[in-house]
Design a protein around this motif. Structure first.
Motif, PDB file in Angstrom:
ATOM      1  N   LYS A  71      82.446 118.044  71.756  1.00 39.39           N
ATOM      2  CA  LYS A  71      82.025 118.477  70.564  1.00 39.39           C
ATOM      3  C   LYS A  71      82.445 119.882  70.480  1.00 39.39           C
ATOM      4  CE  LYS A  71      78.249 115.048  69.226  1.00 39.39           C
ATOM      5  NZ  LYS A  71      76.939 114.897  69.396  1.00 39.39           N
ATOM      6  N   SER A  72      83.108 120.314  71.511  1.00 38.49           N
ATOM      7  CA  SER A  72      83.553 121.798  71.338  1.00 38.49           C
ATOM      8  C   SER A  72      84.435 122.014  69.950  1.00 38.49           C
ATOM      9  CB  SER A  72      84.432 121.863  72.598  1.00 38.49           C
ATOM     10  OG  SER A  72      85.257 123.214  72.481  1.00 38.49           O
ATOM     11  N   LYS A  73      84.072 123.041  69.461  1.00 39.29           N
ATOM     12  CA  LYS A  73      84.713 123.704  68.360  1.00 39.29           C
ATOM     13  C   LYS A  73      86.119 123.980  68.889  1.00 39.29           C
ATOM     14  CE  LYS A  73      81.311 123.546  65.478  1.00 39.29           C
ATOM     15  NZ  LYS A  73      81.177 122.727  64.099  1.00 39.29           N
ATOM     16  N   CYS A  74      86.728 124.019  70.047  1.00 35.68           N
ATOM     17  CA  CYS A  74      88.058 124.715  70.424  1.00 35.68           C
ATOM     18  C   CYS A  74      88.632 123.343  71.405  1.00 35.68           C
ATOM     19  CB  CYS A  74      88.075 125.929  71.269  1.00 35.68           C
ATOM     20  SG  CYS A  74      87.184 127.262  70.013  1.00 35.68           S
ATOM     21  N   PRO A  75      88.831 122.146  70.748  1.00 40.25           N
ATOM     22  CA  PRO A  75      89.028 121.247  71.452  1.00 40.25           C
ATOM     23  C   PRO A  75      90.452 121.027  71.985  1.00 40.25           C
ATOM     24  CG  PRO A  75      89.087 120.333  69.197  1.00 40.25           C
ATOM     25  CD  PRO A  75      88.363 121.926  69.476  1.00 40.25           C
ATOM     26  N   PHE A 133      93.610 125.271  74.290  1.00 40.68           N
ATOM     27  CA  PHE A 133      93.930 126.843  73.878  1.00 40.68           C
ATOM     28  C   PHE A 133      95.454 127.123  74.354  1.00 40.68           C
ATOM     29  CE2 PHE A 133      92.944 131.437  73.402  1.00 40.68           C
ATOM     30  CZ  PHE A 133      92.045 131.180  72.348  1.00 40.68           C
ATOM     31  N   ILE A 156      92.601 125.924  81.530  1.00 46.45           N
ATOM     32  CA  ILE A 156      92.823 126.281  80.320  1.00 46.45           C
ATOM     33  C   ILE A 156      93.819 127.362  79.864  1.00 46.45           C
ATOM     34  CG2 ILE A 156      91.540 126.889  77.950  1.00 46.45           C
ATOM     35  CD1 ILE A 156      88.913 125.488  79.450  1.00 46.45           C
ATOM     36  N   MET A 208      81.896 121.937  84.783  1.00 47.94           N
ATOM     37  CA  MET A 208      81.744 121.944  83.495  1.00 47.94           C
ATOM     38  C   MET A 208      81.270 120.599  82.792  1.00 47.94           C
ATOM     39  SD  MET A 208      84.816 123.282  81.240  1.00 47.94           S
ATOM     40  CE  MET A 208      85.472 125.094  81.950  1.00 47.94           C
ATOM     41  N   ASP A 250      76.057 121.772  84.901  1.00 46.96           N
ATOM     42  CA  ASP A 250      75.888 123.332  84.623  1.00 46.96           C
ATOM     43  C   ASP A 250      75.745 123.568  83.096  1.00 46.96           C
ATOM     44  OD1 ASP A 250      78.534 122.791  83.763  1.00 46.96           O
ATOM     45  OD2 ASP A 250      79.453 123.799  85.409  1.00 46.96           O
ATOM     46  N   GLY A 251      75.486 122.637  81.973  1.00 42.14           N
ATOM     47  CA  GLY A 251      75.354 122.871  80.871  1.00 42.14           C
ATOM     48  C   GLY A 251      76.616 123.467  80.183  1.00 42.14           C
ATOM     49  N   ASP A 252      77.864 123.363  80.618  1.00 36.83           N
ATOM     50  CA  ASP A 252      78.861 123.674  80.274  1.00 36.83           C
ATOM     51  C   ASP A 252      79.856 122.633  79.782  1.00 36.83           C
ATOM     52  OD1 ASP A 252      78.365 126.641  80.431  1.00 36.83           O
ATOM     53  OD2 ASP A 252      79.610 126.820  82.126  1.00 36.83           O
ATOM     54  N   THR A 253      80.042 122.650  78.580  1.00 38.78           N
ATOM     55  CA  THR A 253      80.987 121.662  77.779  1.00 38.78           C
ATOM     56  C   THR A 253      82.254 122.017  77.577  1.00 38.78           C
ATOM     57  OG1 THR A 253      78.851 121.116  76.424  1.00 38.78           O
ATOM     58  CG2 THR A 253      81.128 120.280  75.619  1.00 38.78           C
ATOM     59  N   THR A 274      86.676 121.977  76.869  1.00 36.96           N
ATOM     60  CA  THR A 274      87.285 121.477  75.860  1.00 36.96           C
ATOM     61  C   THR A 274      88.061 120.262  75.657  1.00 36.96           C
ATOM     62  OG1 THR A 274      89.122 122.516  77.049  1.00 36.96           O
ATOM     63  CG2 THR A 274      87.550 124.097  75.703  1.00 36.96           C
ATOM     64  N   GLU A 281      79.658 119.974  91.203  1.00 36.99           N
ATOM     65  CA  GLU A 281      80.414 120.998  92.145  1.00 36.99           C
ATOM     66  C   GLU A 281      79.368 121.641  93.268  1.00 36.99           C
ATOM     67  OE1 GLU A 281      84.275 122.194  89.772  1.00 36.99           O
ATOM     68  OE2 GLU A 281      82.311 123.472  89.377  1.00 36.99           O
ATOM     69  N   ASN A 307      83.401 127.958  91.756  1.00 36.56           N
ATOM     70  CA  ASN A 307      83.648 128.353  90.660  1.00 36.56           C
ATOM     71  C   ASN A 307      84.283 129.963  90.552  1.00 36.56           C
ATOM     72  OD1 ASN A 307      83.598 126.096  88.810  1.00 36.56           O
ATOM     73  ND2 ASN A 307      81.460 125.933  89.854  1.00 36.56           N
TER      74      ASN A 307
END
Lengths: 415, 415
Positions: A58-62, A91, A126, A190, A231-234, A236, A287, A410
């Protein structure tokens, strides 16, 4: 890259024996996308008539591959899948779109199909341009080596910081005919609900029309991949795709066109099993993870509320570091319940670790034996149960602990 | 407890020289709340007529002292403040409420005021009963030692895992008369917007009525304490209080009753300076922090959207570990922008580290020199600028990096 990291202590003890899915063949190759001499690309061929469904970040920057898949999903048909590791093609702007177009063109030529029937996924760094010309010749040569087994090869080819390959399988019956589901996944960091840097591809020989397949997948993801967070990080690039070759139709399986078809009950259950299995393996390979944490919230005012509270606990660095330290620090659970912003009342809250109740009705449980809980916290798998005491809704999510190794992995990924 | 942890490398080079605030006196003591022989309680006395304002945690499971303060804030008057470290008196149920009542009773007797004029704050372990009978005698003896200086004493008394005391001061002019503001804070972990395990007490001799004081504080917190996050974890105990003794009225300062009074412009600015200074010190003392990270988001569609994007970046473990690893990993910034769920378009995004633009219009900046950025990343303070390219709104937040020391401190806090 942490490819040489030791295998997670939470890895399954054995790799499941995954049989062939008629209509699915694959081969892997070293295309030199990022590293020399390492398997970094998976080419997978699907028989004509294969239907496809997908759920994406659902990233706005897929990433460019996610956009490519979204654009081509409405066709409902798939003939090929190309997955590379090492470069996420995210990106990367217009160059990224050109890279996906070129990859699809080369793959379509190699497999003899339309470009719109090729699906793509990329994972890795990325922002670095992906040189798709490297696929030229490589995919054609790879297409000559396609085989239906062994599944460990594609499972390994899509790994990045994963410490073990992830496979799952199940069988089901549709109209009395046996069908098979096989899936692979990669995860590691991620990872958050709504599909973090997670790639998963699931295949079946069941004959199911694309819209029904999509409905099954969208529903199946809620309590599997979307109930896991590292880690709550979604990312791209998150991609989960389900391909149905339909080859079981030849063996008499009825073609299903509606997700509500009662003949799908066994299949739906098997699909959920495979998705949940893969999602748990992703959590087990978080991780730096040393412990798998299963969080159950009951007594919430709605399932949505239970999910949010569970995720607030699962994403709390203070809860996760406490678990890493084998500390049944239920004060931090209270904190995480409180910060979720969902209906909760201190005086109705109960908290247990592994069934041992430590807090009850707004205070420390008077019968709570710290030594017993401390012993429990040494386990590999930690169950945390939280009863909100306000309603009848519940939910479950999974995560892992937060260790120094997570920081090490990381803090030094790109170098 | 990490009291013996080395002082954060980000600590201010010197402690500010904070002068007395007429009407404020204090003393500290060792009440043995949790540890023996350690200063763990602050008693602060306020002259009659002192007005009070407060901002508290938004946790749904607030501590007993937070509930006590909320209940007594509408009175608008304060004569005393008792702060203890070591035990948060949170999730302690009826016993917790009894402990706050008893503490207030003992303090009111020691200071000769009403119980409702006593404000309380506690910080430390959650869920353990606080034995307020330990204050008996101690607060009375402490009240005999009250003095207007030195401010370093109360700043130290409220520390838990902080590695340095936090003080700030500023002067302002109201109607041509000089007034002073002095503040102390504690922070360290569990710091997130909406007041994490953060305690801060700010004092002034300005004569400002309670409703106006509350309006000033509520507005002042937005771009100071609420713009700081360490780990996204919101505590049950966060408390920020502002006390105005009004003693400057004797020197001719006009009594202010409306927050919109134009004569407050200098005071408002000074208050913002003190709050922002304390908030930055909290970020500089984030558990295990080695780098202060300042994140500026511009070009967003609204300030609220800019704040959410900035917080998504500031709370991302992957961004924070990359900074710890001195890695200008802007791919993770893209990820964090994307996951915020706010309006953003890959092709309009620009990202800079310390003014060095690394990404522009959906791709790597072609002129970006990795060596230059790598050198920049070795600094103690890292500026990350993200331009969304969609609107005219901006915001700034602060955080710190995520290090192995954070995990070590929090994996072993209770033991």
């Amino acid at each position: 890259m942490a490819h040489d990291a030791p295998v997670s202590p939470l890895a399954p003890k054995s790799v499941p024996d995954v049989g062939p899915i008629e209509g699915v063949r694959f081969a892997t190759a070293a295309a030199g996308i990022r590293y020399k001499g390492r398997t970094d690309v998976l080419l997978l061929a699907l028989d004509e008539g294969t239907t496809v469904a997908g759920v994406f970040t659902k990233s706005k920057c897929p990433s460019a591959p996610v956009e490519w898949c979204r654009d081509n999903l409405p066709g409902g048909l798939a003939r090929g899948l190309v997955v590379n590791s090492g470069n996420a093609n995210a990106f990367t702007g217009q160059k990224g779109r050109e890279a996906t177009a070129l990859t699809a063109k080369i793959a379509a030529k190699a497999l003899g199909c339309a470009e719109a029937e090729i699906f793509l996924a990329s994972t890795g760094v990325i922002g670095e341009p992906l040189d798709a010309t490297k696929y030229d010749g490589v995919l054609e040569a790879t297409a000559a080596r396609l085989a239906p087994l062994p599944w460990i090869d594609p499972a390994r080819a899509i790994m990045t910081t994963d410490t073990f390959p992830k496979l799952a399988t199940a069988t089901a019956s549709i109209g009395g005919v046996s069908v098979t589901i096989a899936g692979i996944a990669k995860g590691a960091g991620m990872i958050a609900p709504d599909m973090a840097t997670m790639l998963s591809f699931v295949f079946t020989d069941a004959p199911i029309a694309a819209p029904a397949l999509q409905a099954l997948l969208s529903r199946g993801v809620t309590d599997s991949f979307n109930a896991v967070t590292i880690d709550g990080d979604t990312s791209t690039s998150d991609t989960l795709m389900l391909f149905a070759t339909g080859t079981a139709e030849k063996r008499g399986a009825p073609r299903i066109t509606e997700a509500t078809d009662r003949r799908l009950s066994s299949f739906r259950k098997a699909l959920t099993t495979v998705l949940a299995d893969l999602a748990e393996q992703v959590a087990r390979d978080g991780e730096g993870a040393r412990k798998l944490v299963k969080i159950e919230v009951t007594g919430a005012t709605s399932k949505r509320s239970a999910r949010r509270i569970a995720m607030s606990i699962a994403n709390s660095p203070l809860v996760k570091t406490a678990v890493a330290g084998e500390d049944a620090n239920w004060g931090r659970i209270v904190m995480a319940v409180g910060k979720a912003g969902e209906p909760a009342e201190r005086d109705k809250l109960s908290i247990s670790f592994g069934g041992i109740r430590v807090a009850h009705e707004g205070a420390r449980d008077p019968s709570y034996d710290e030594a017993q809980v401390s012993t429990y916290m040494k386990n590999d798998v930690i169950d945390i149960q939280v009863d909100i005491g306000l309603g009848g809704s519940s939910d479950r999510v999974m995560t892992c602990d937060l260790t120094k190794e997570y920081v090490a992995i990381n803090g030094d990924y790109r170098s």
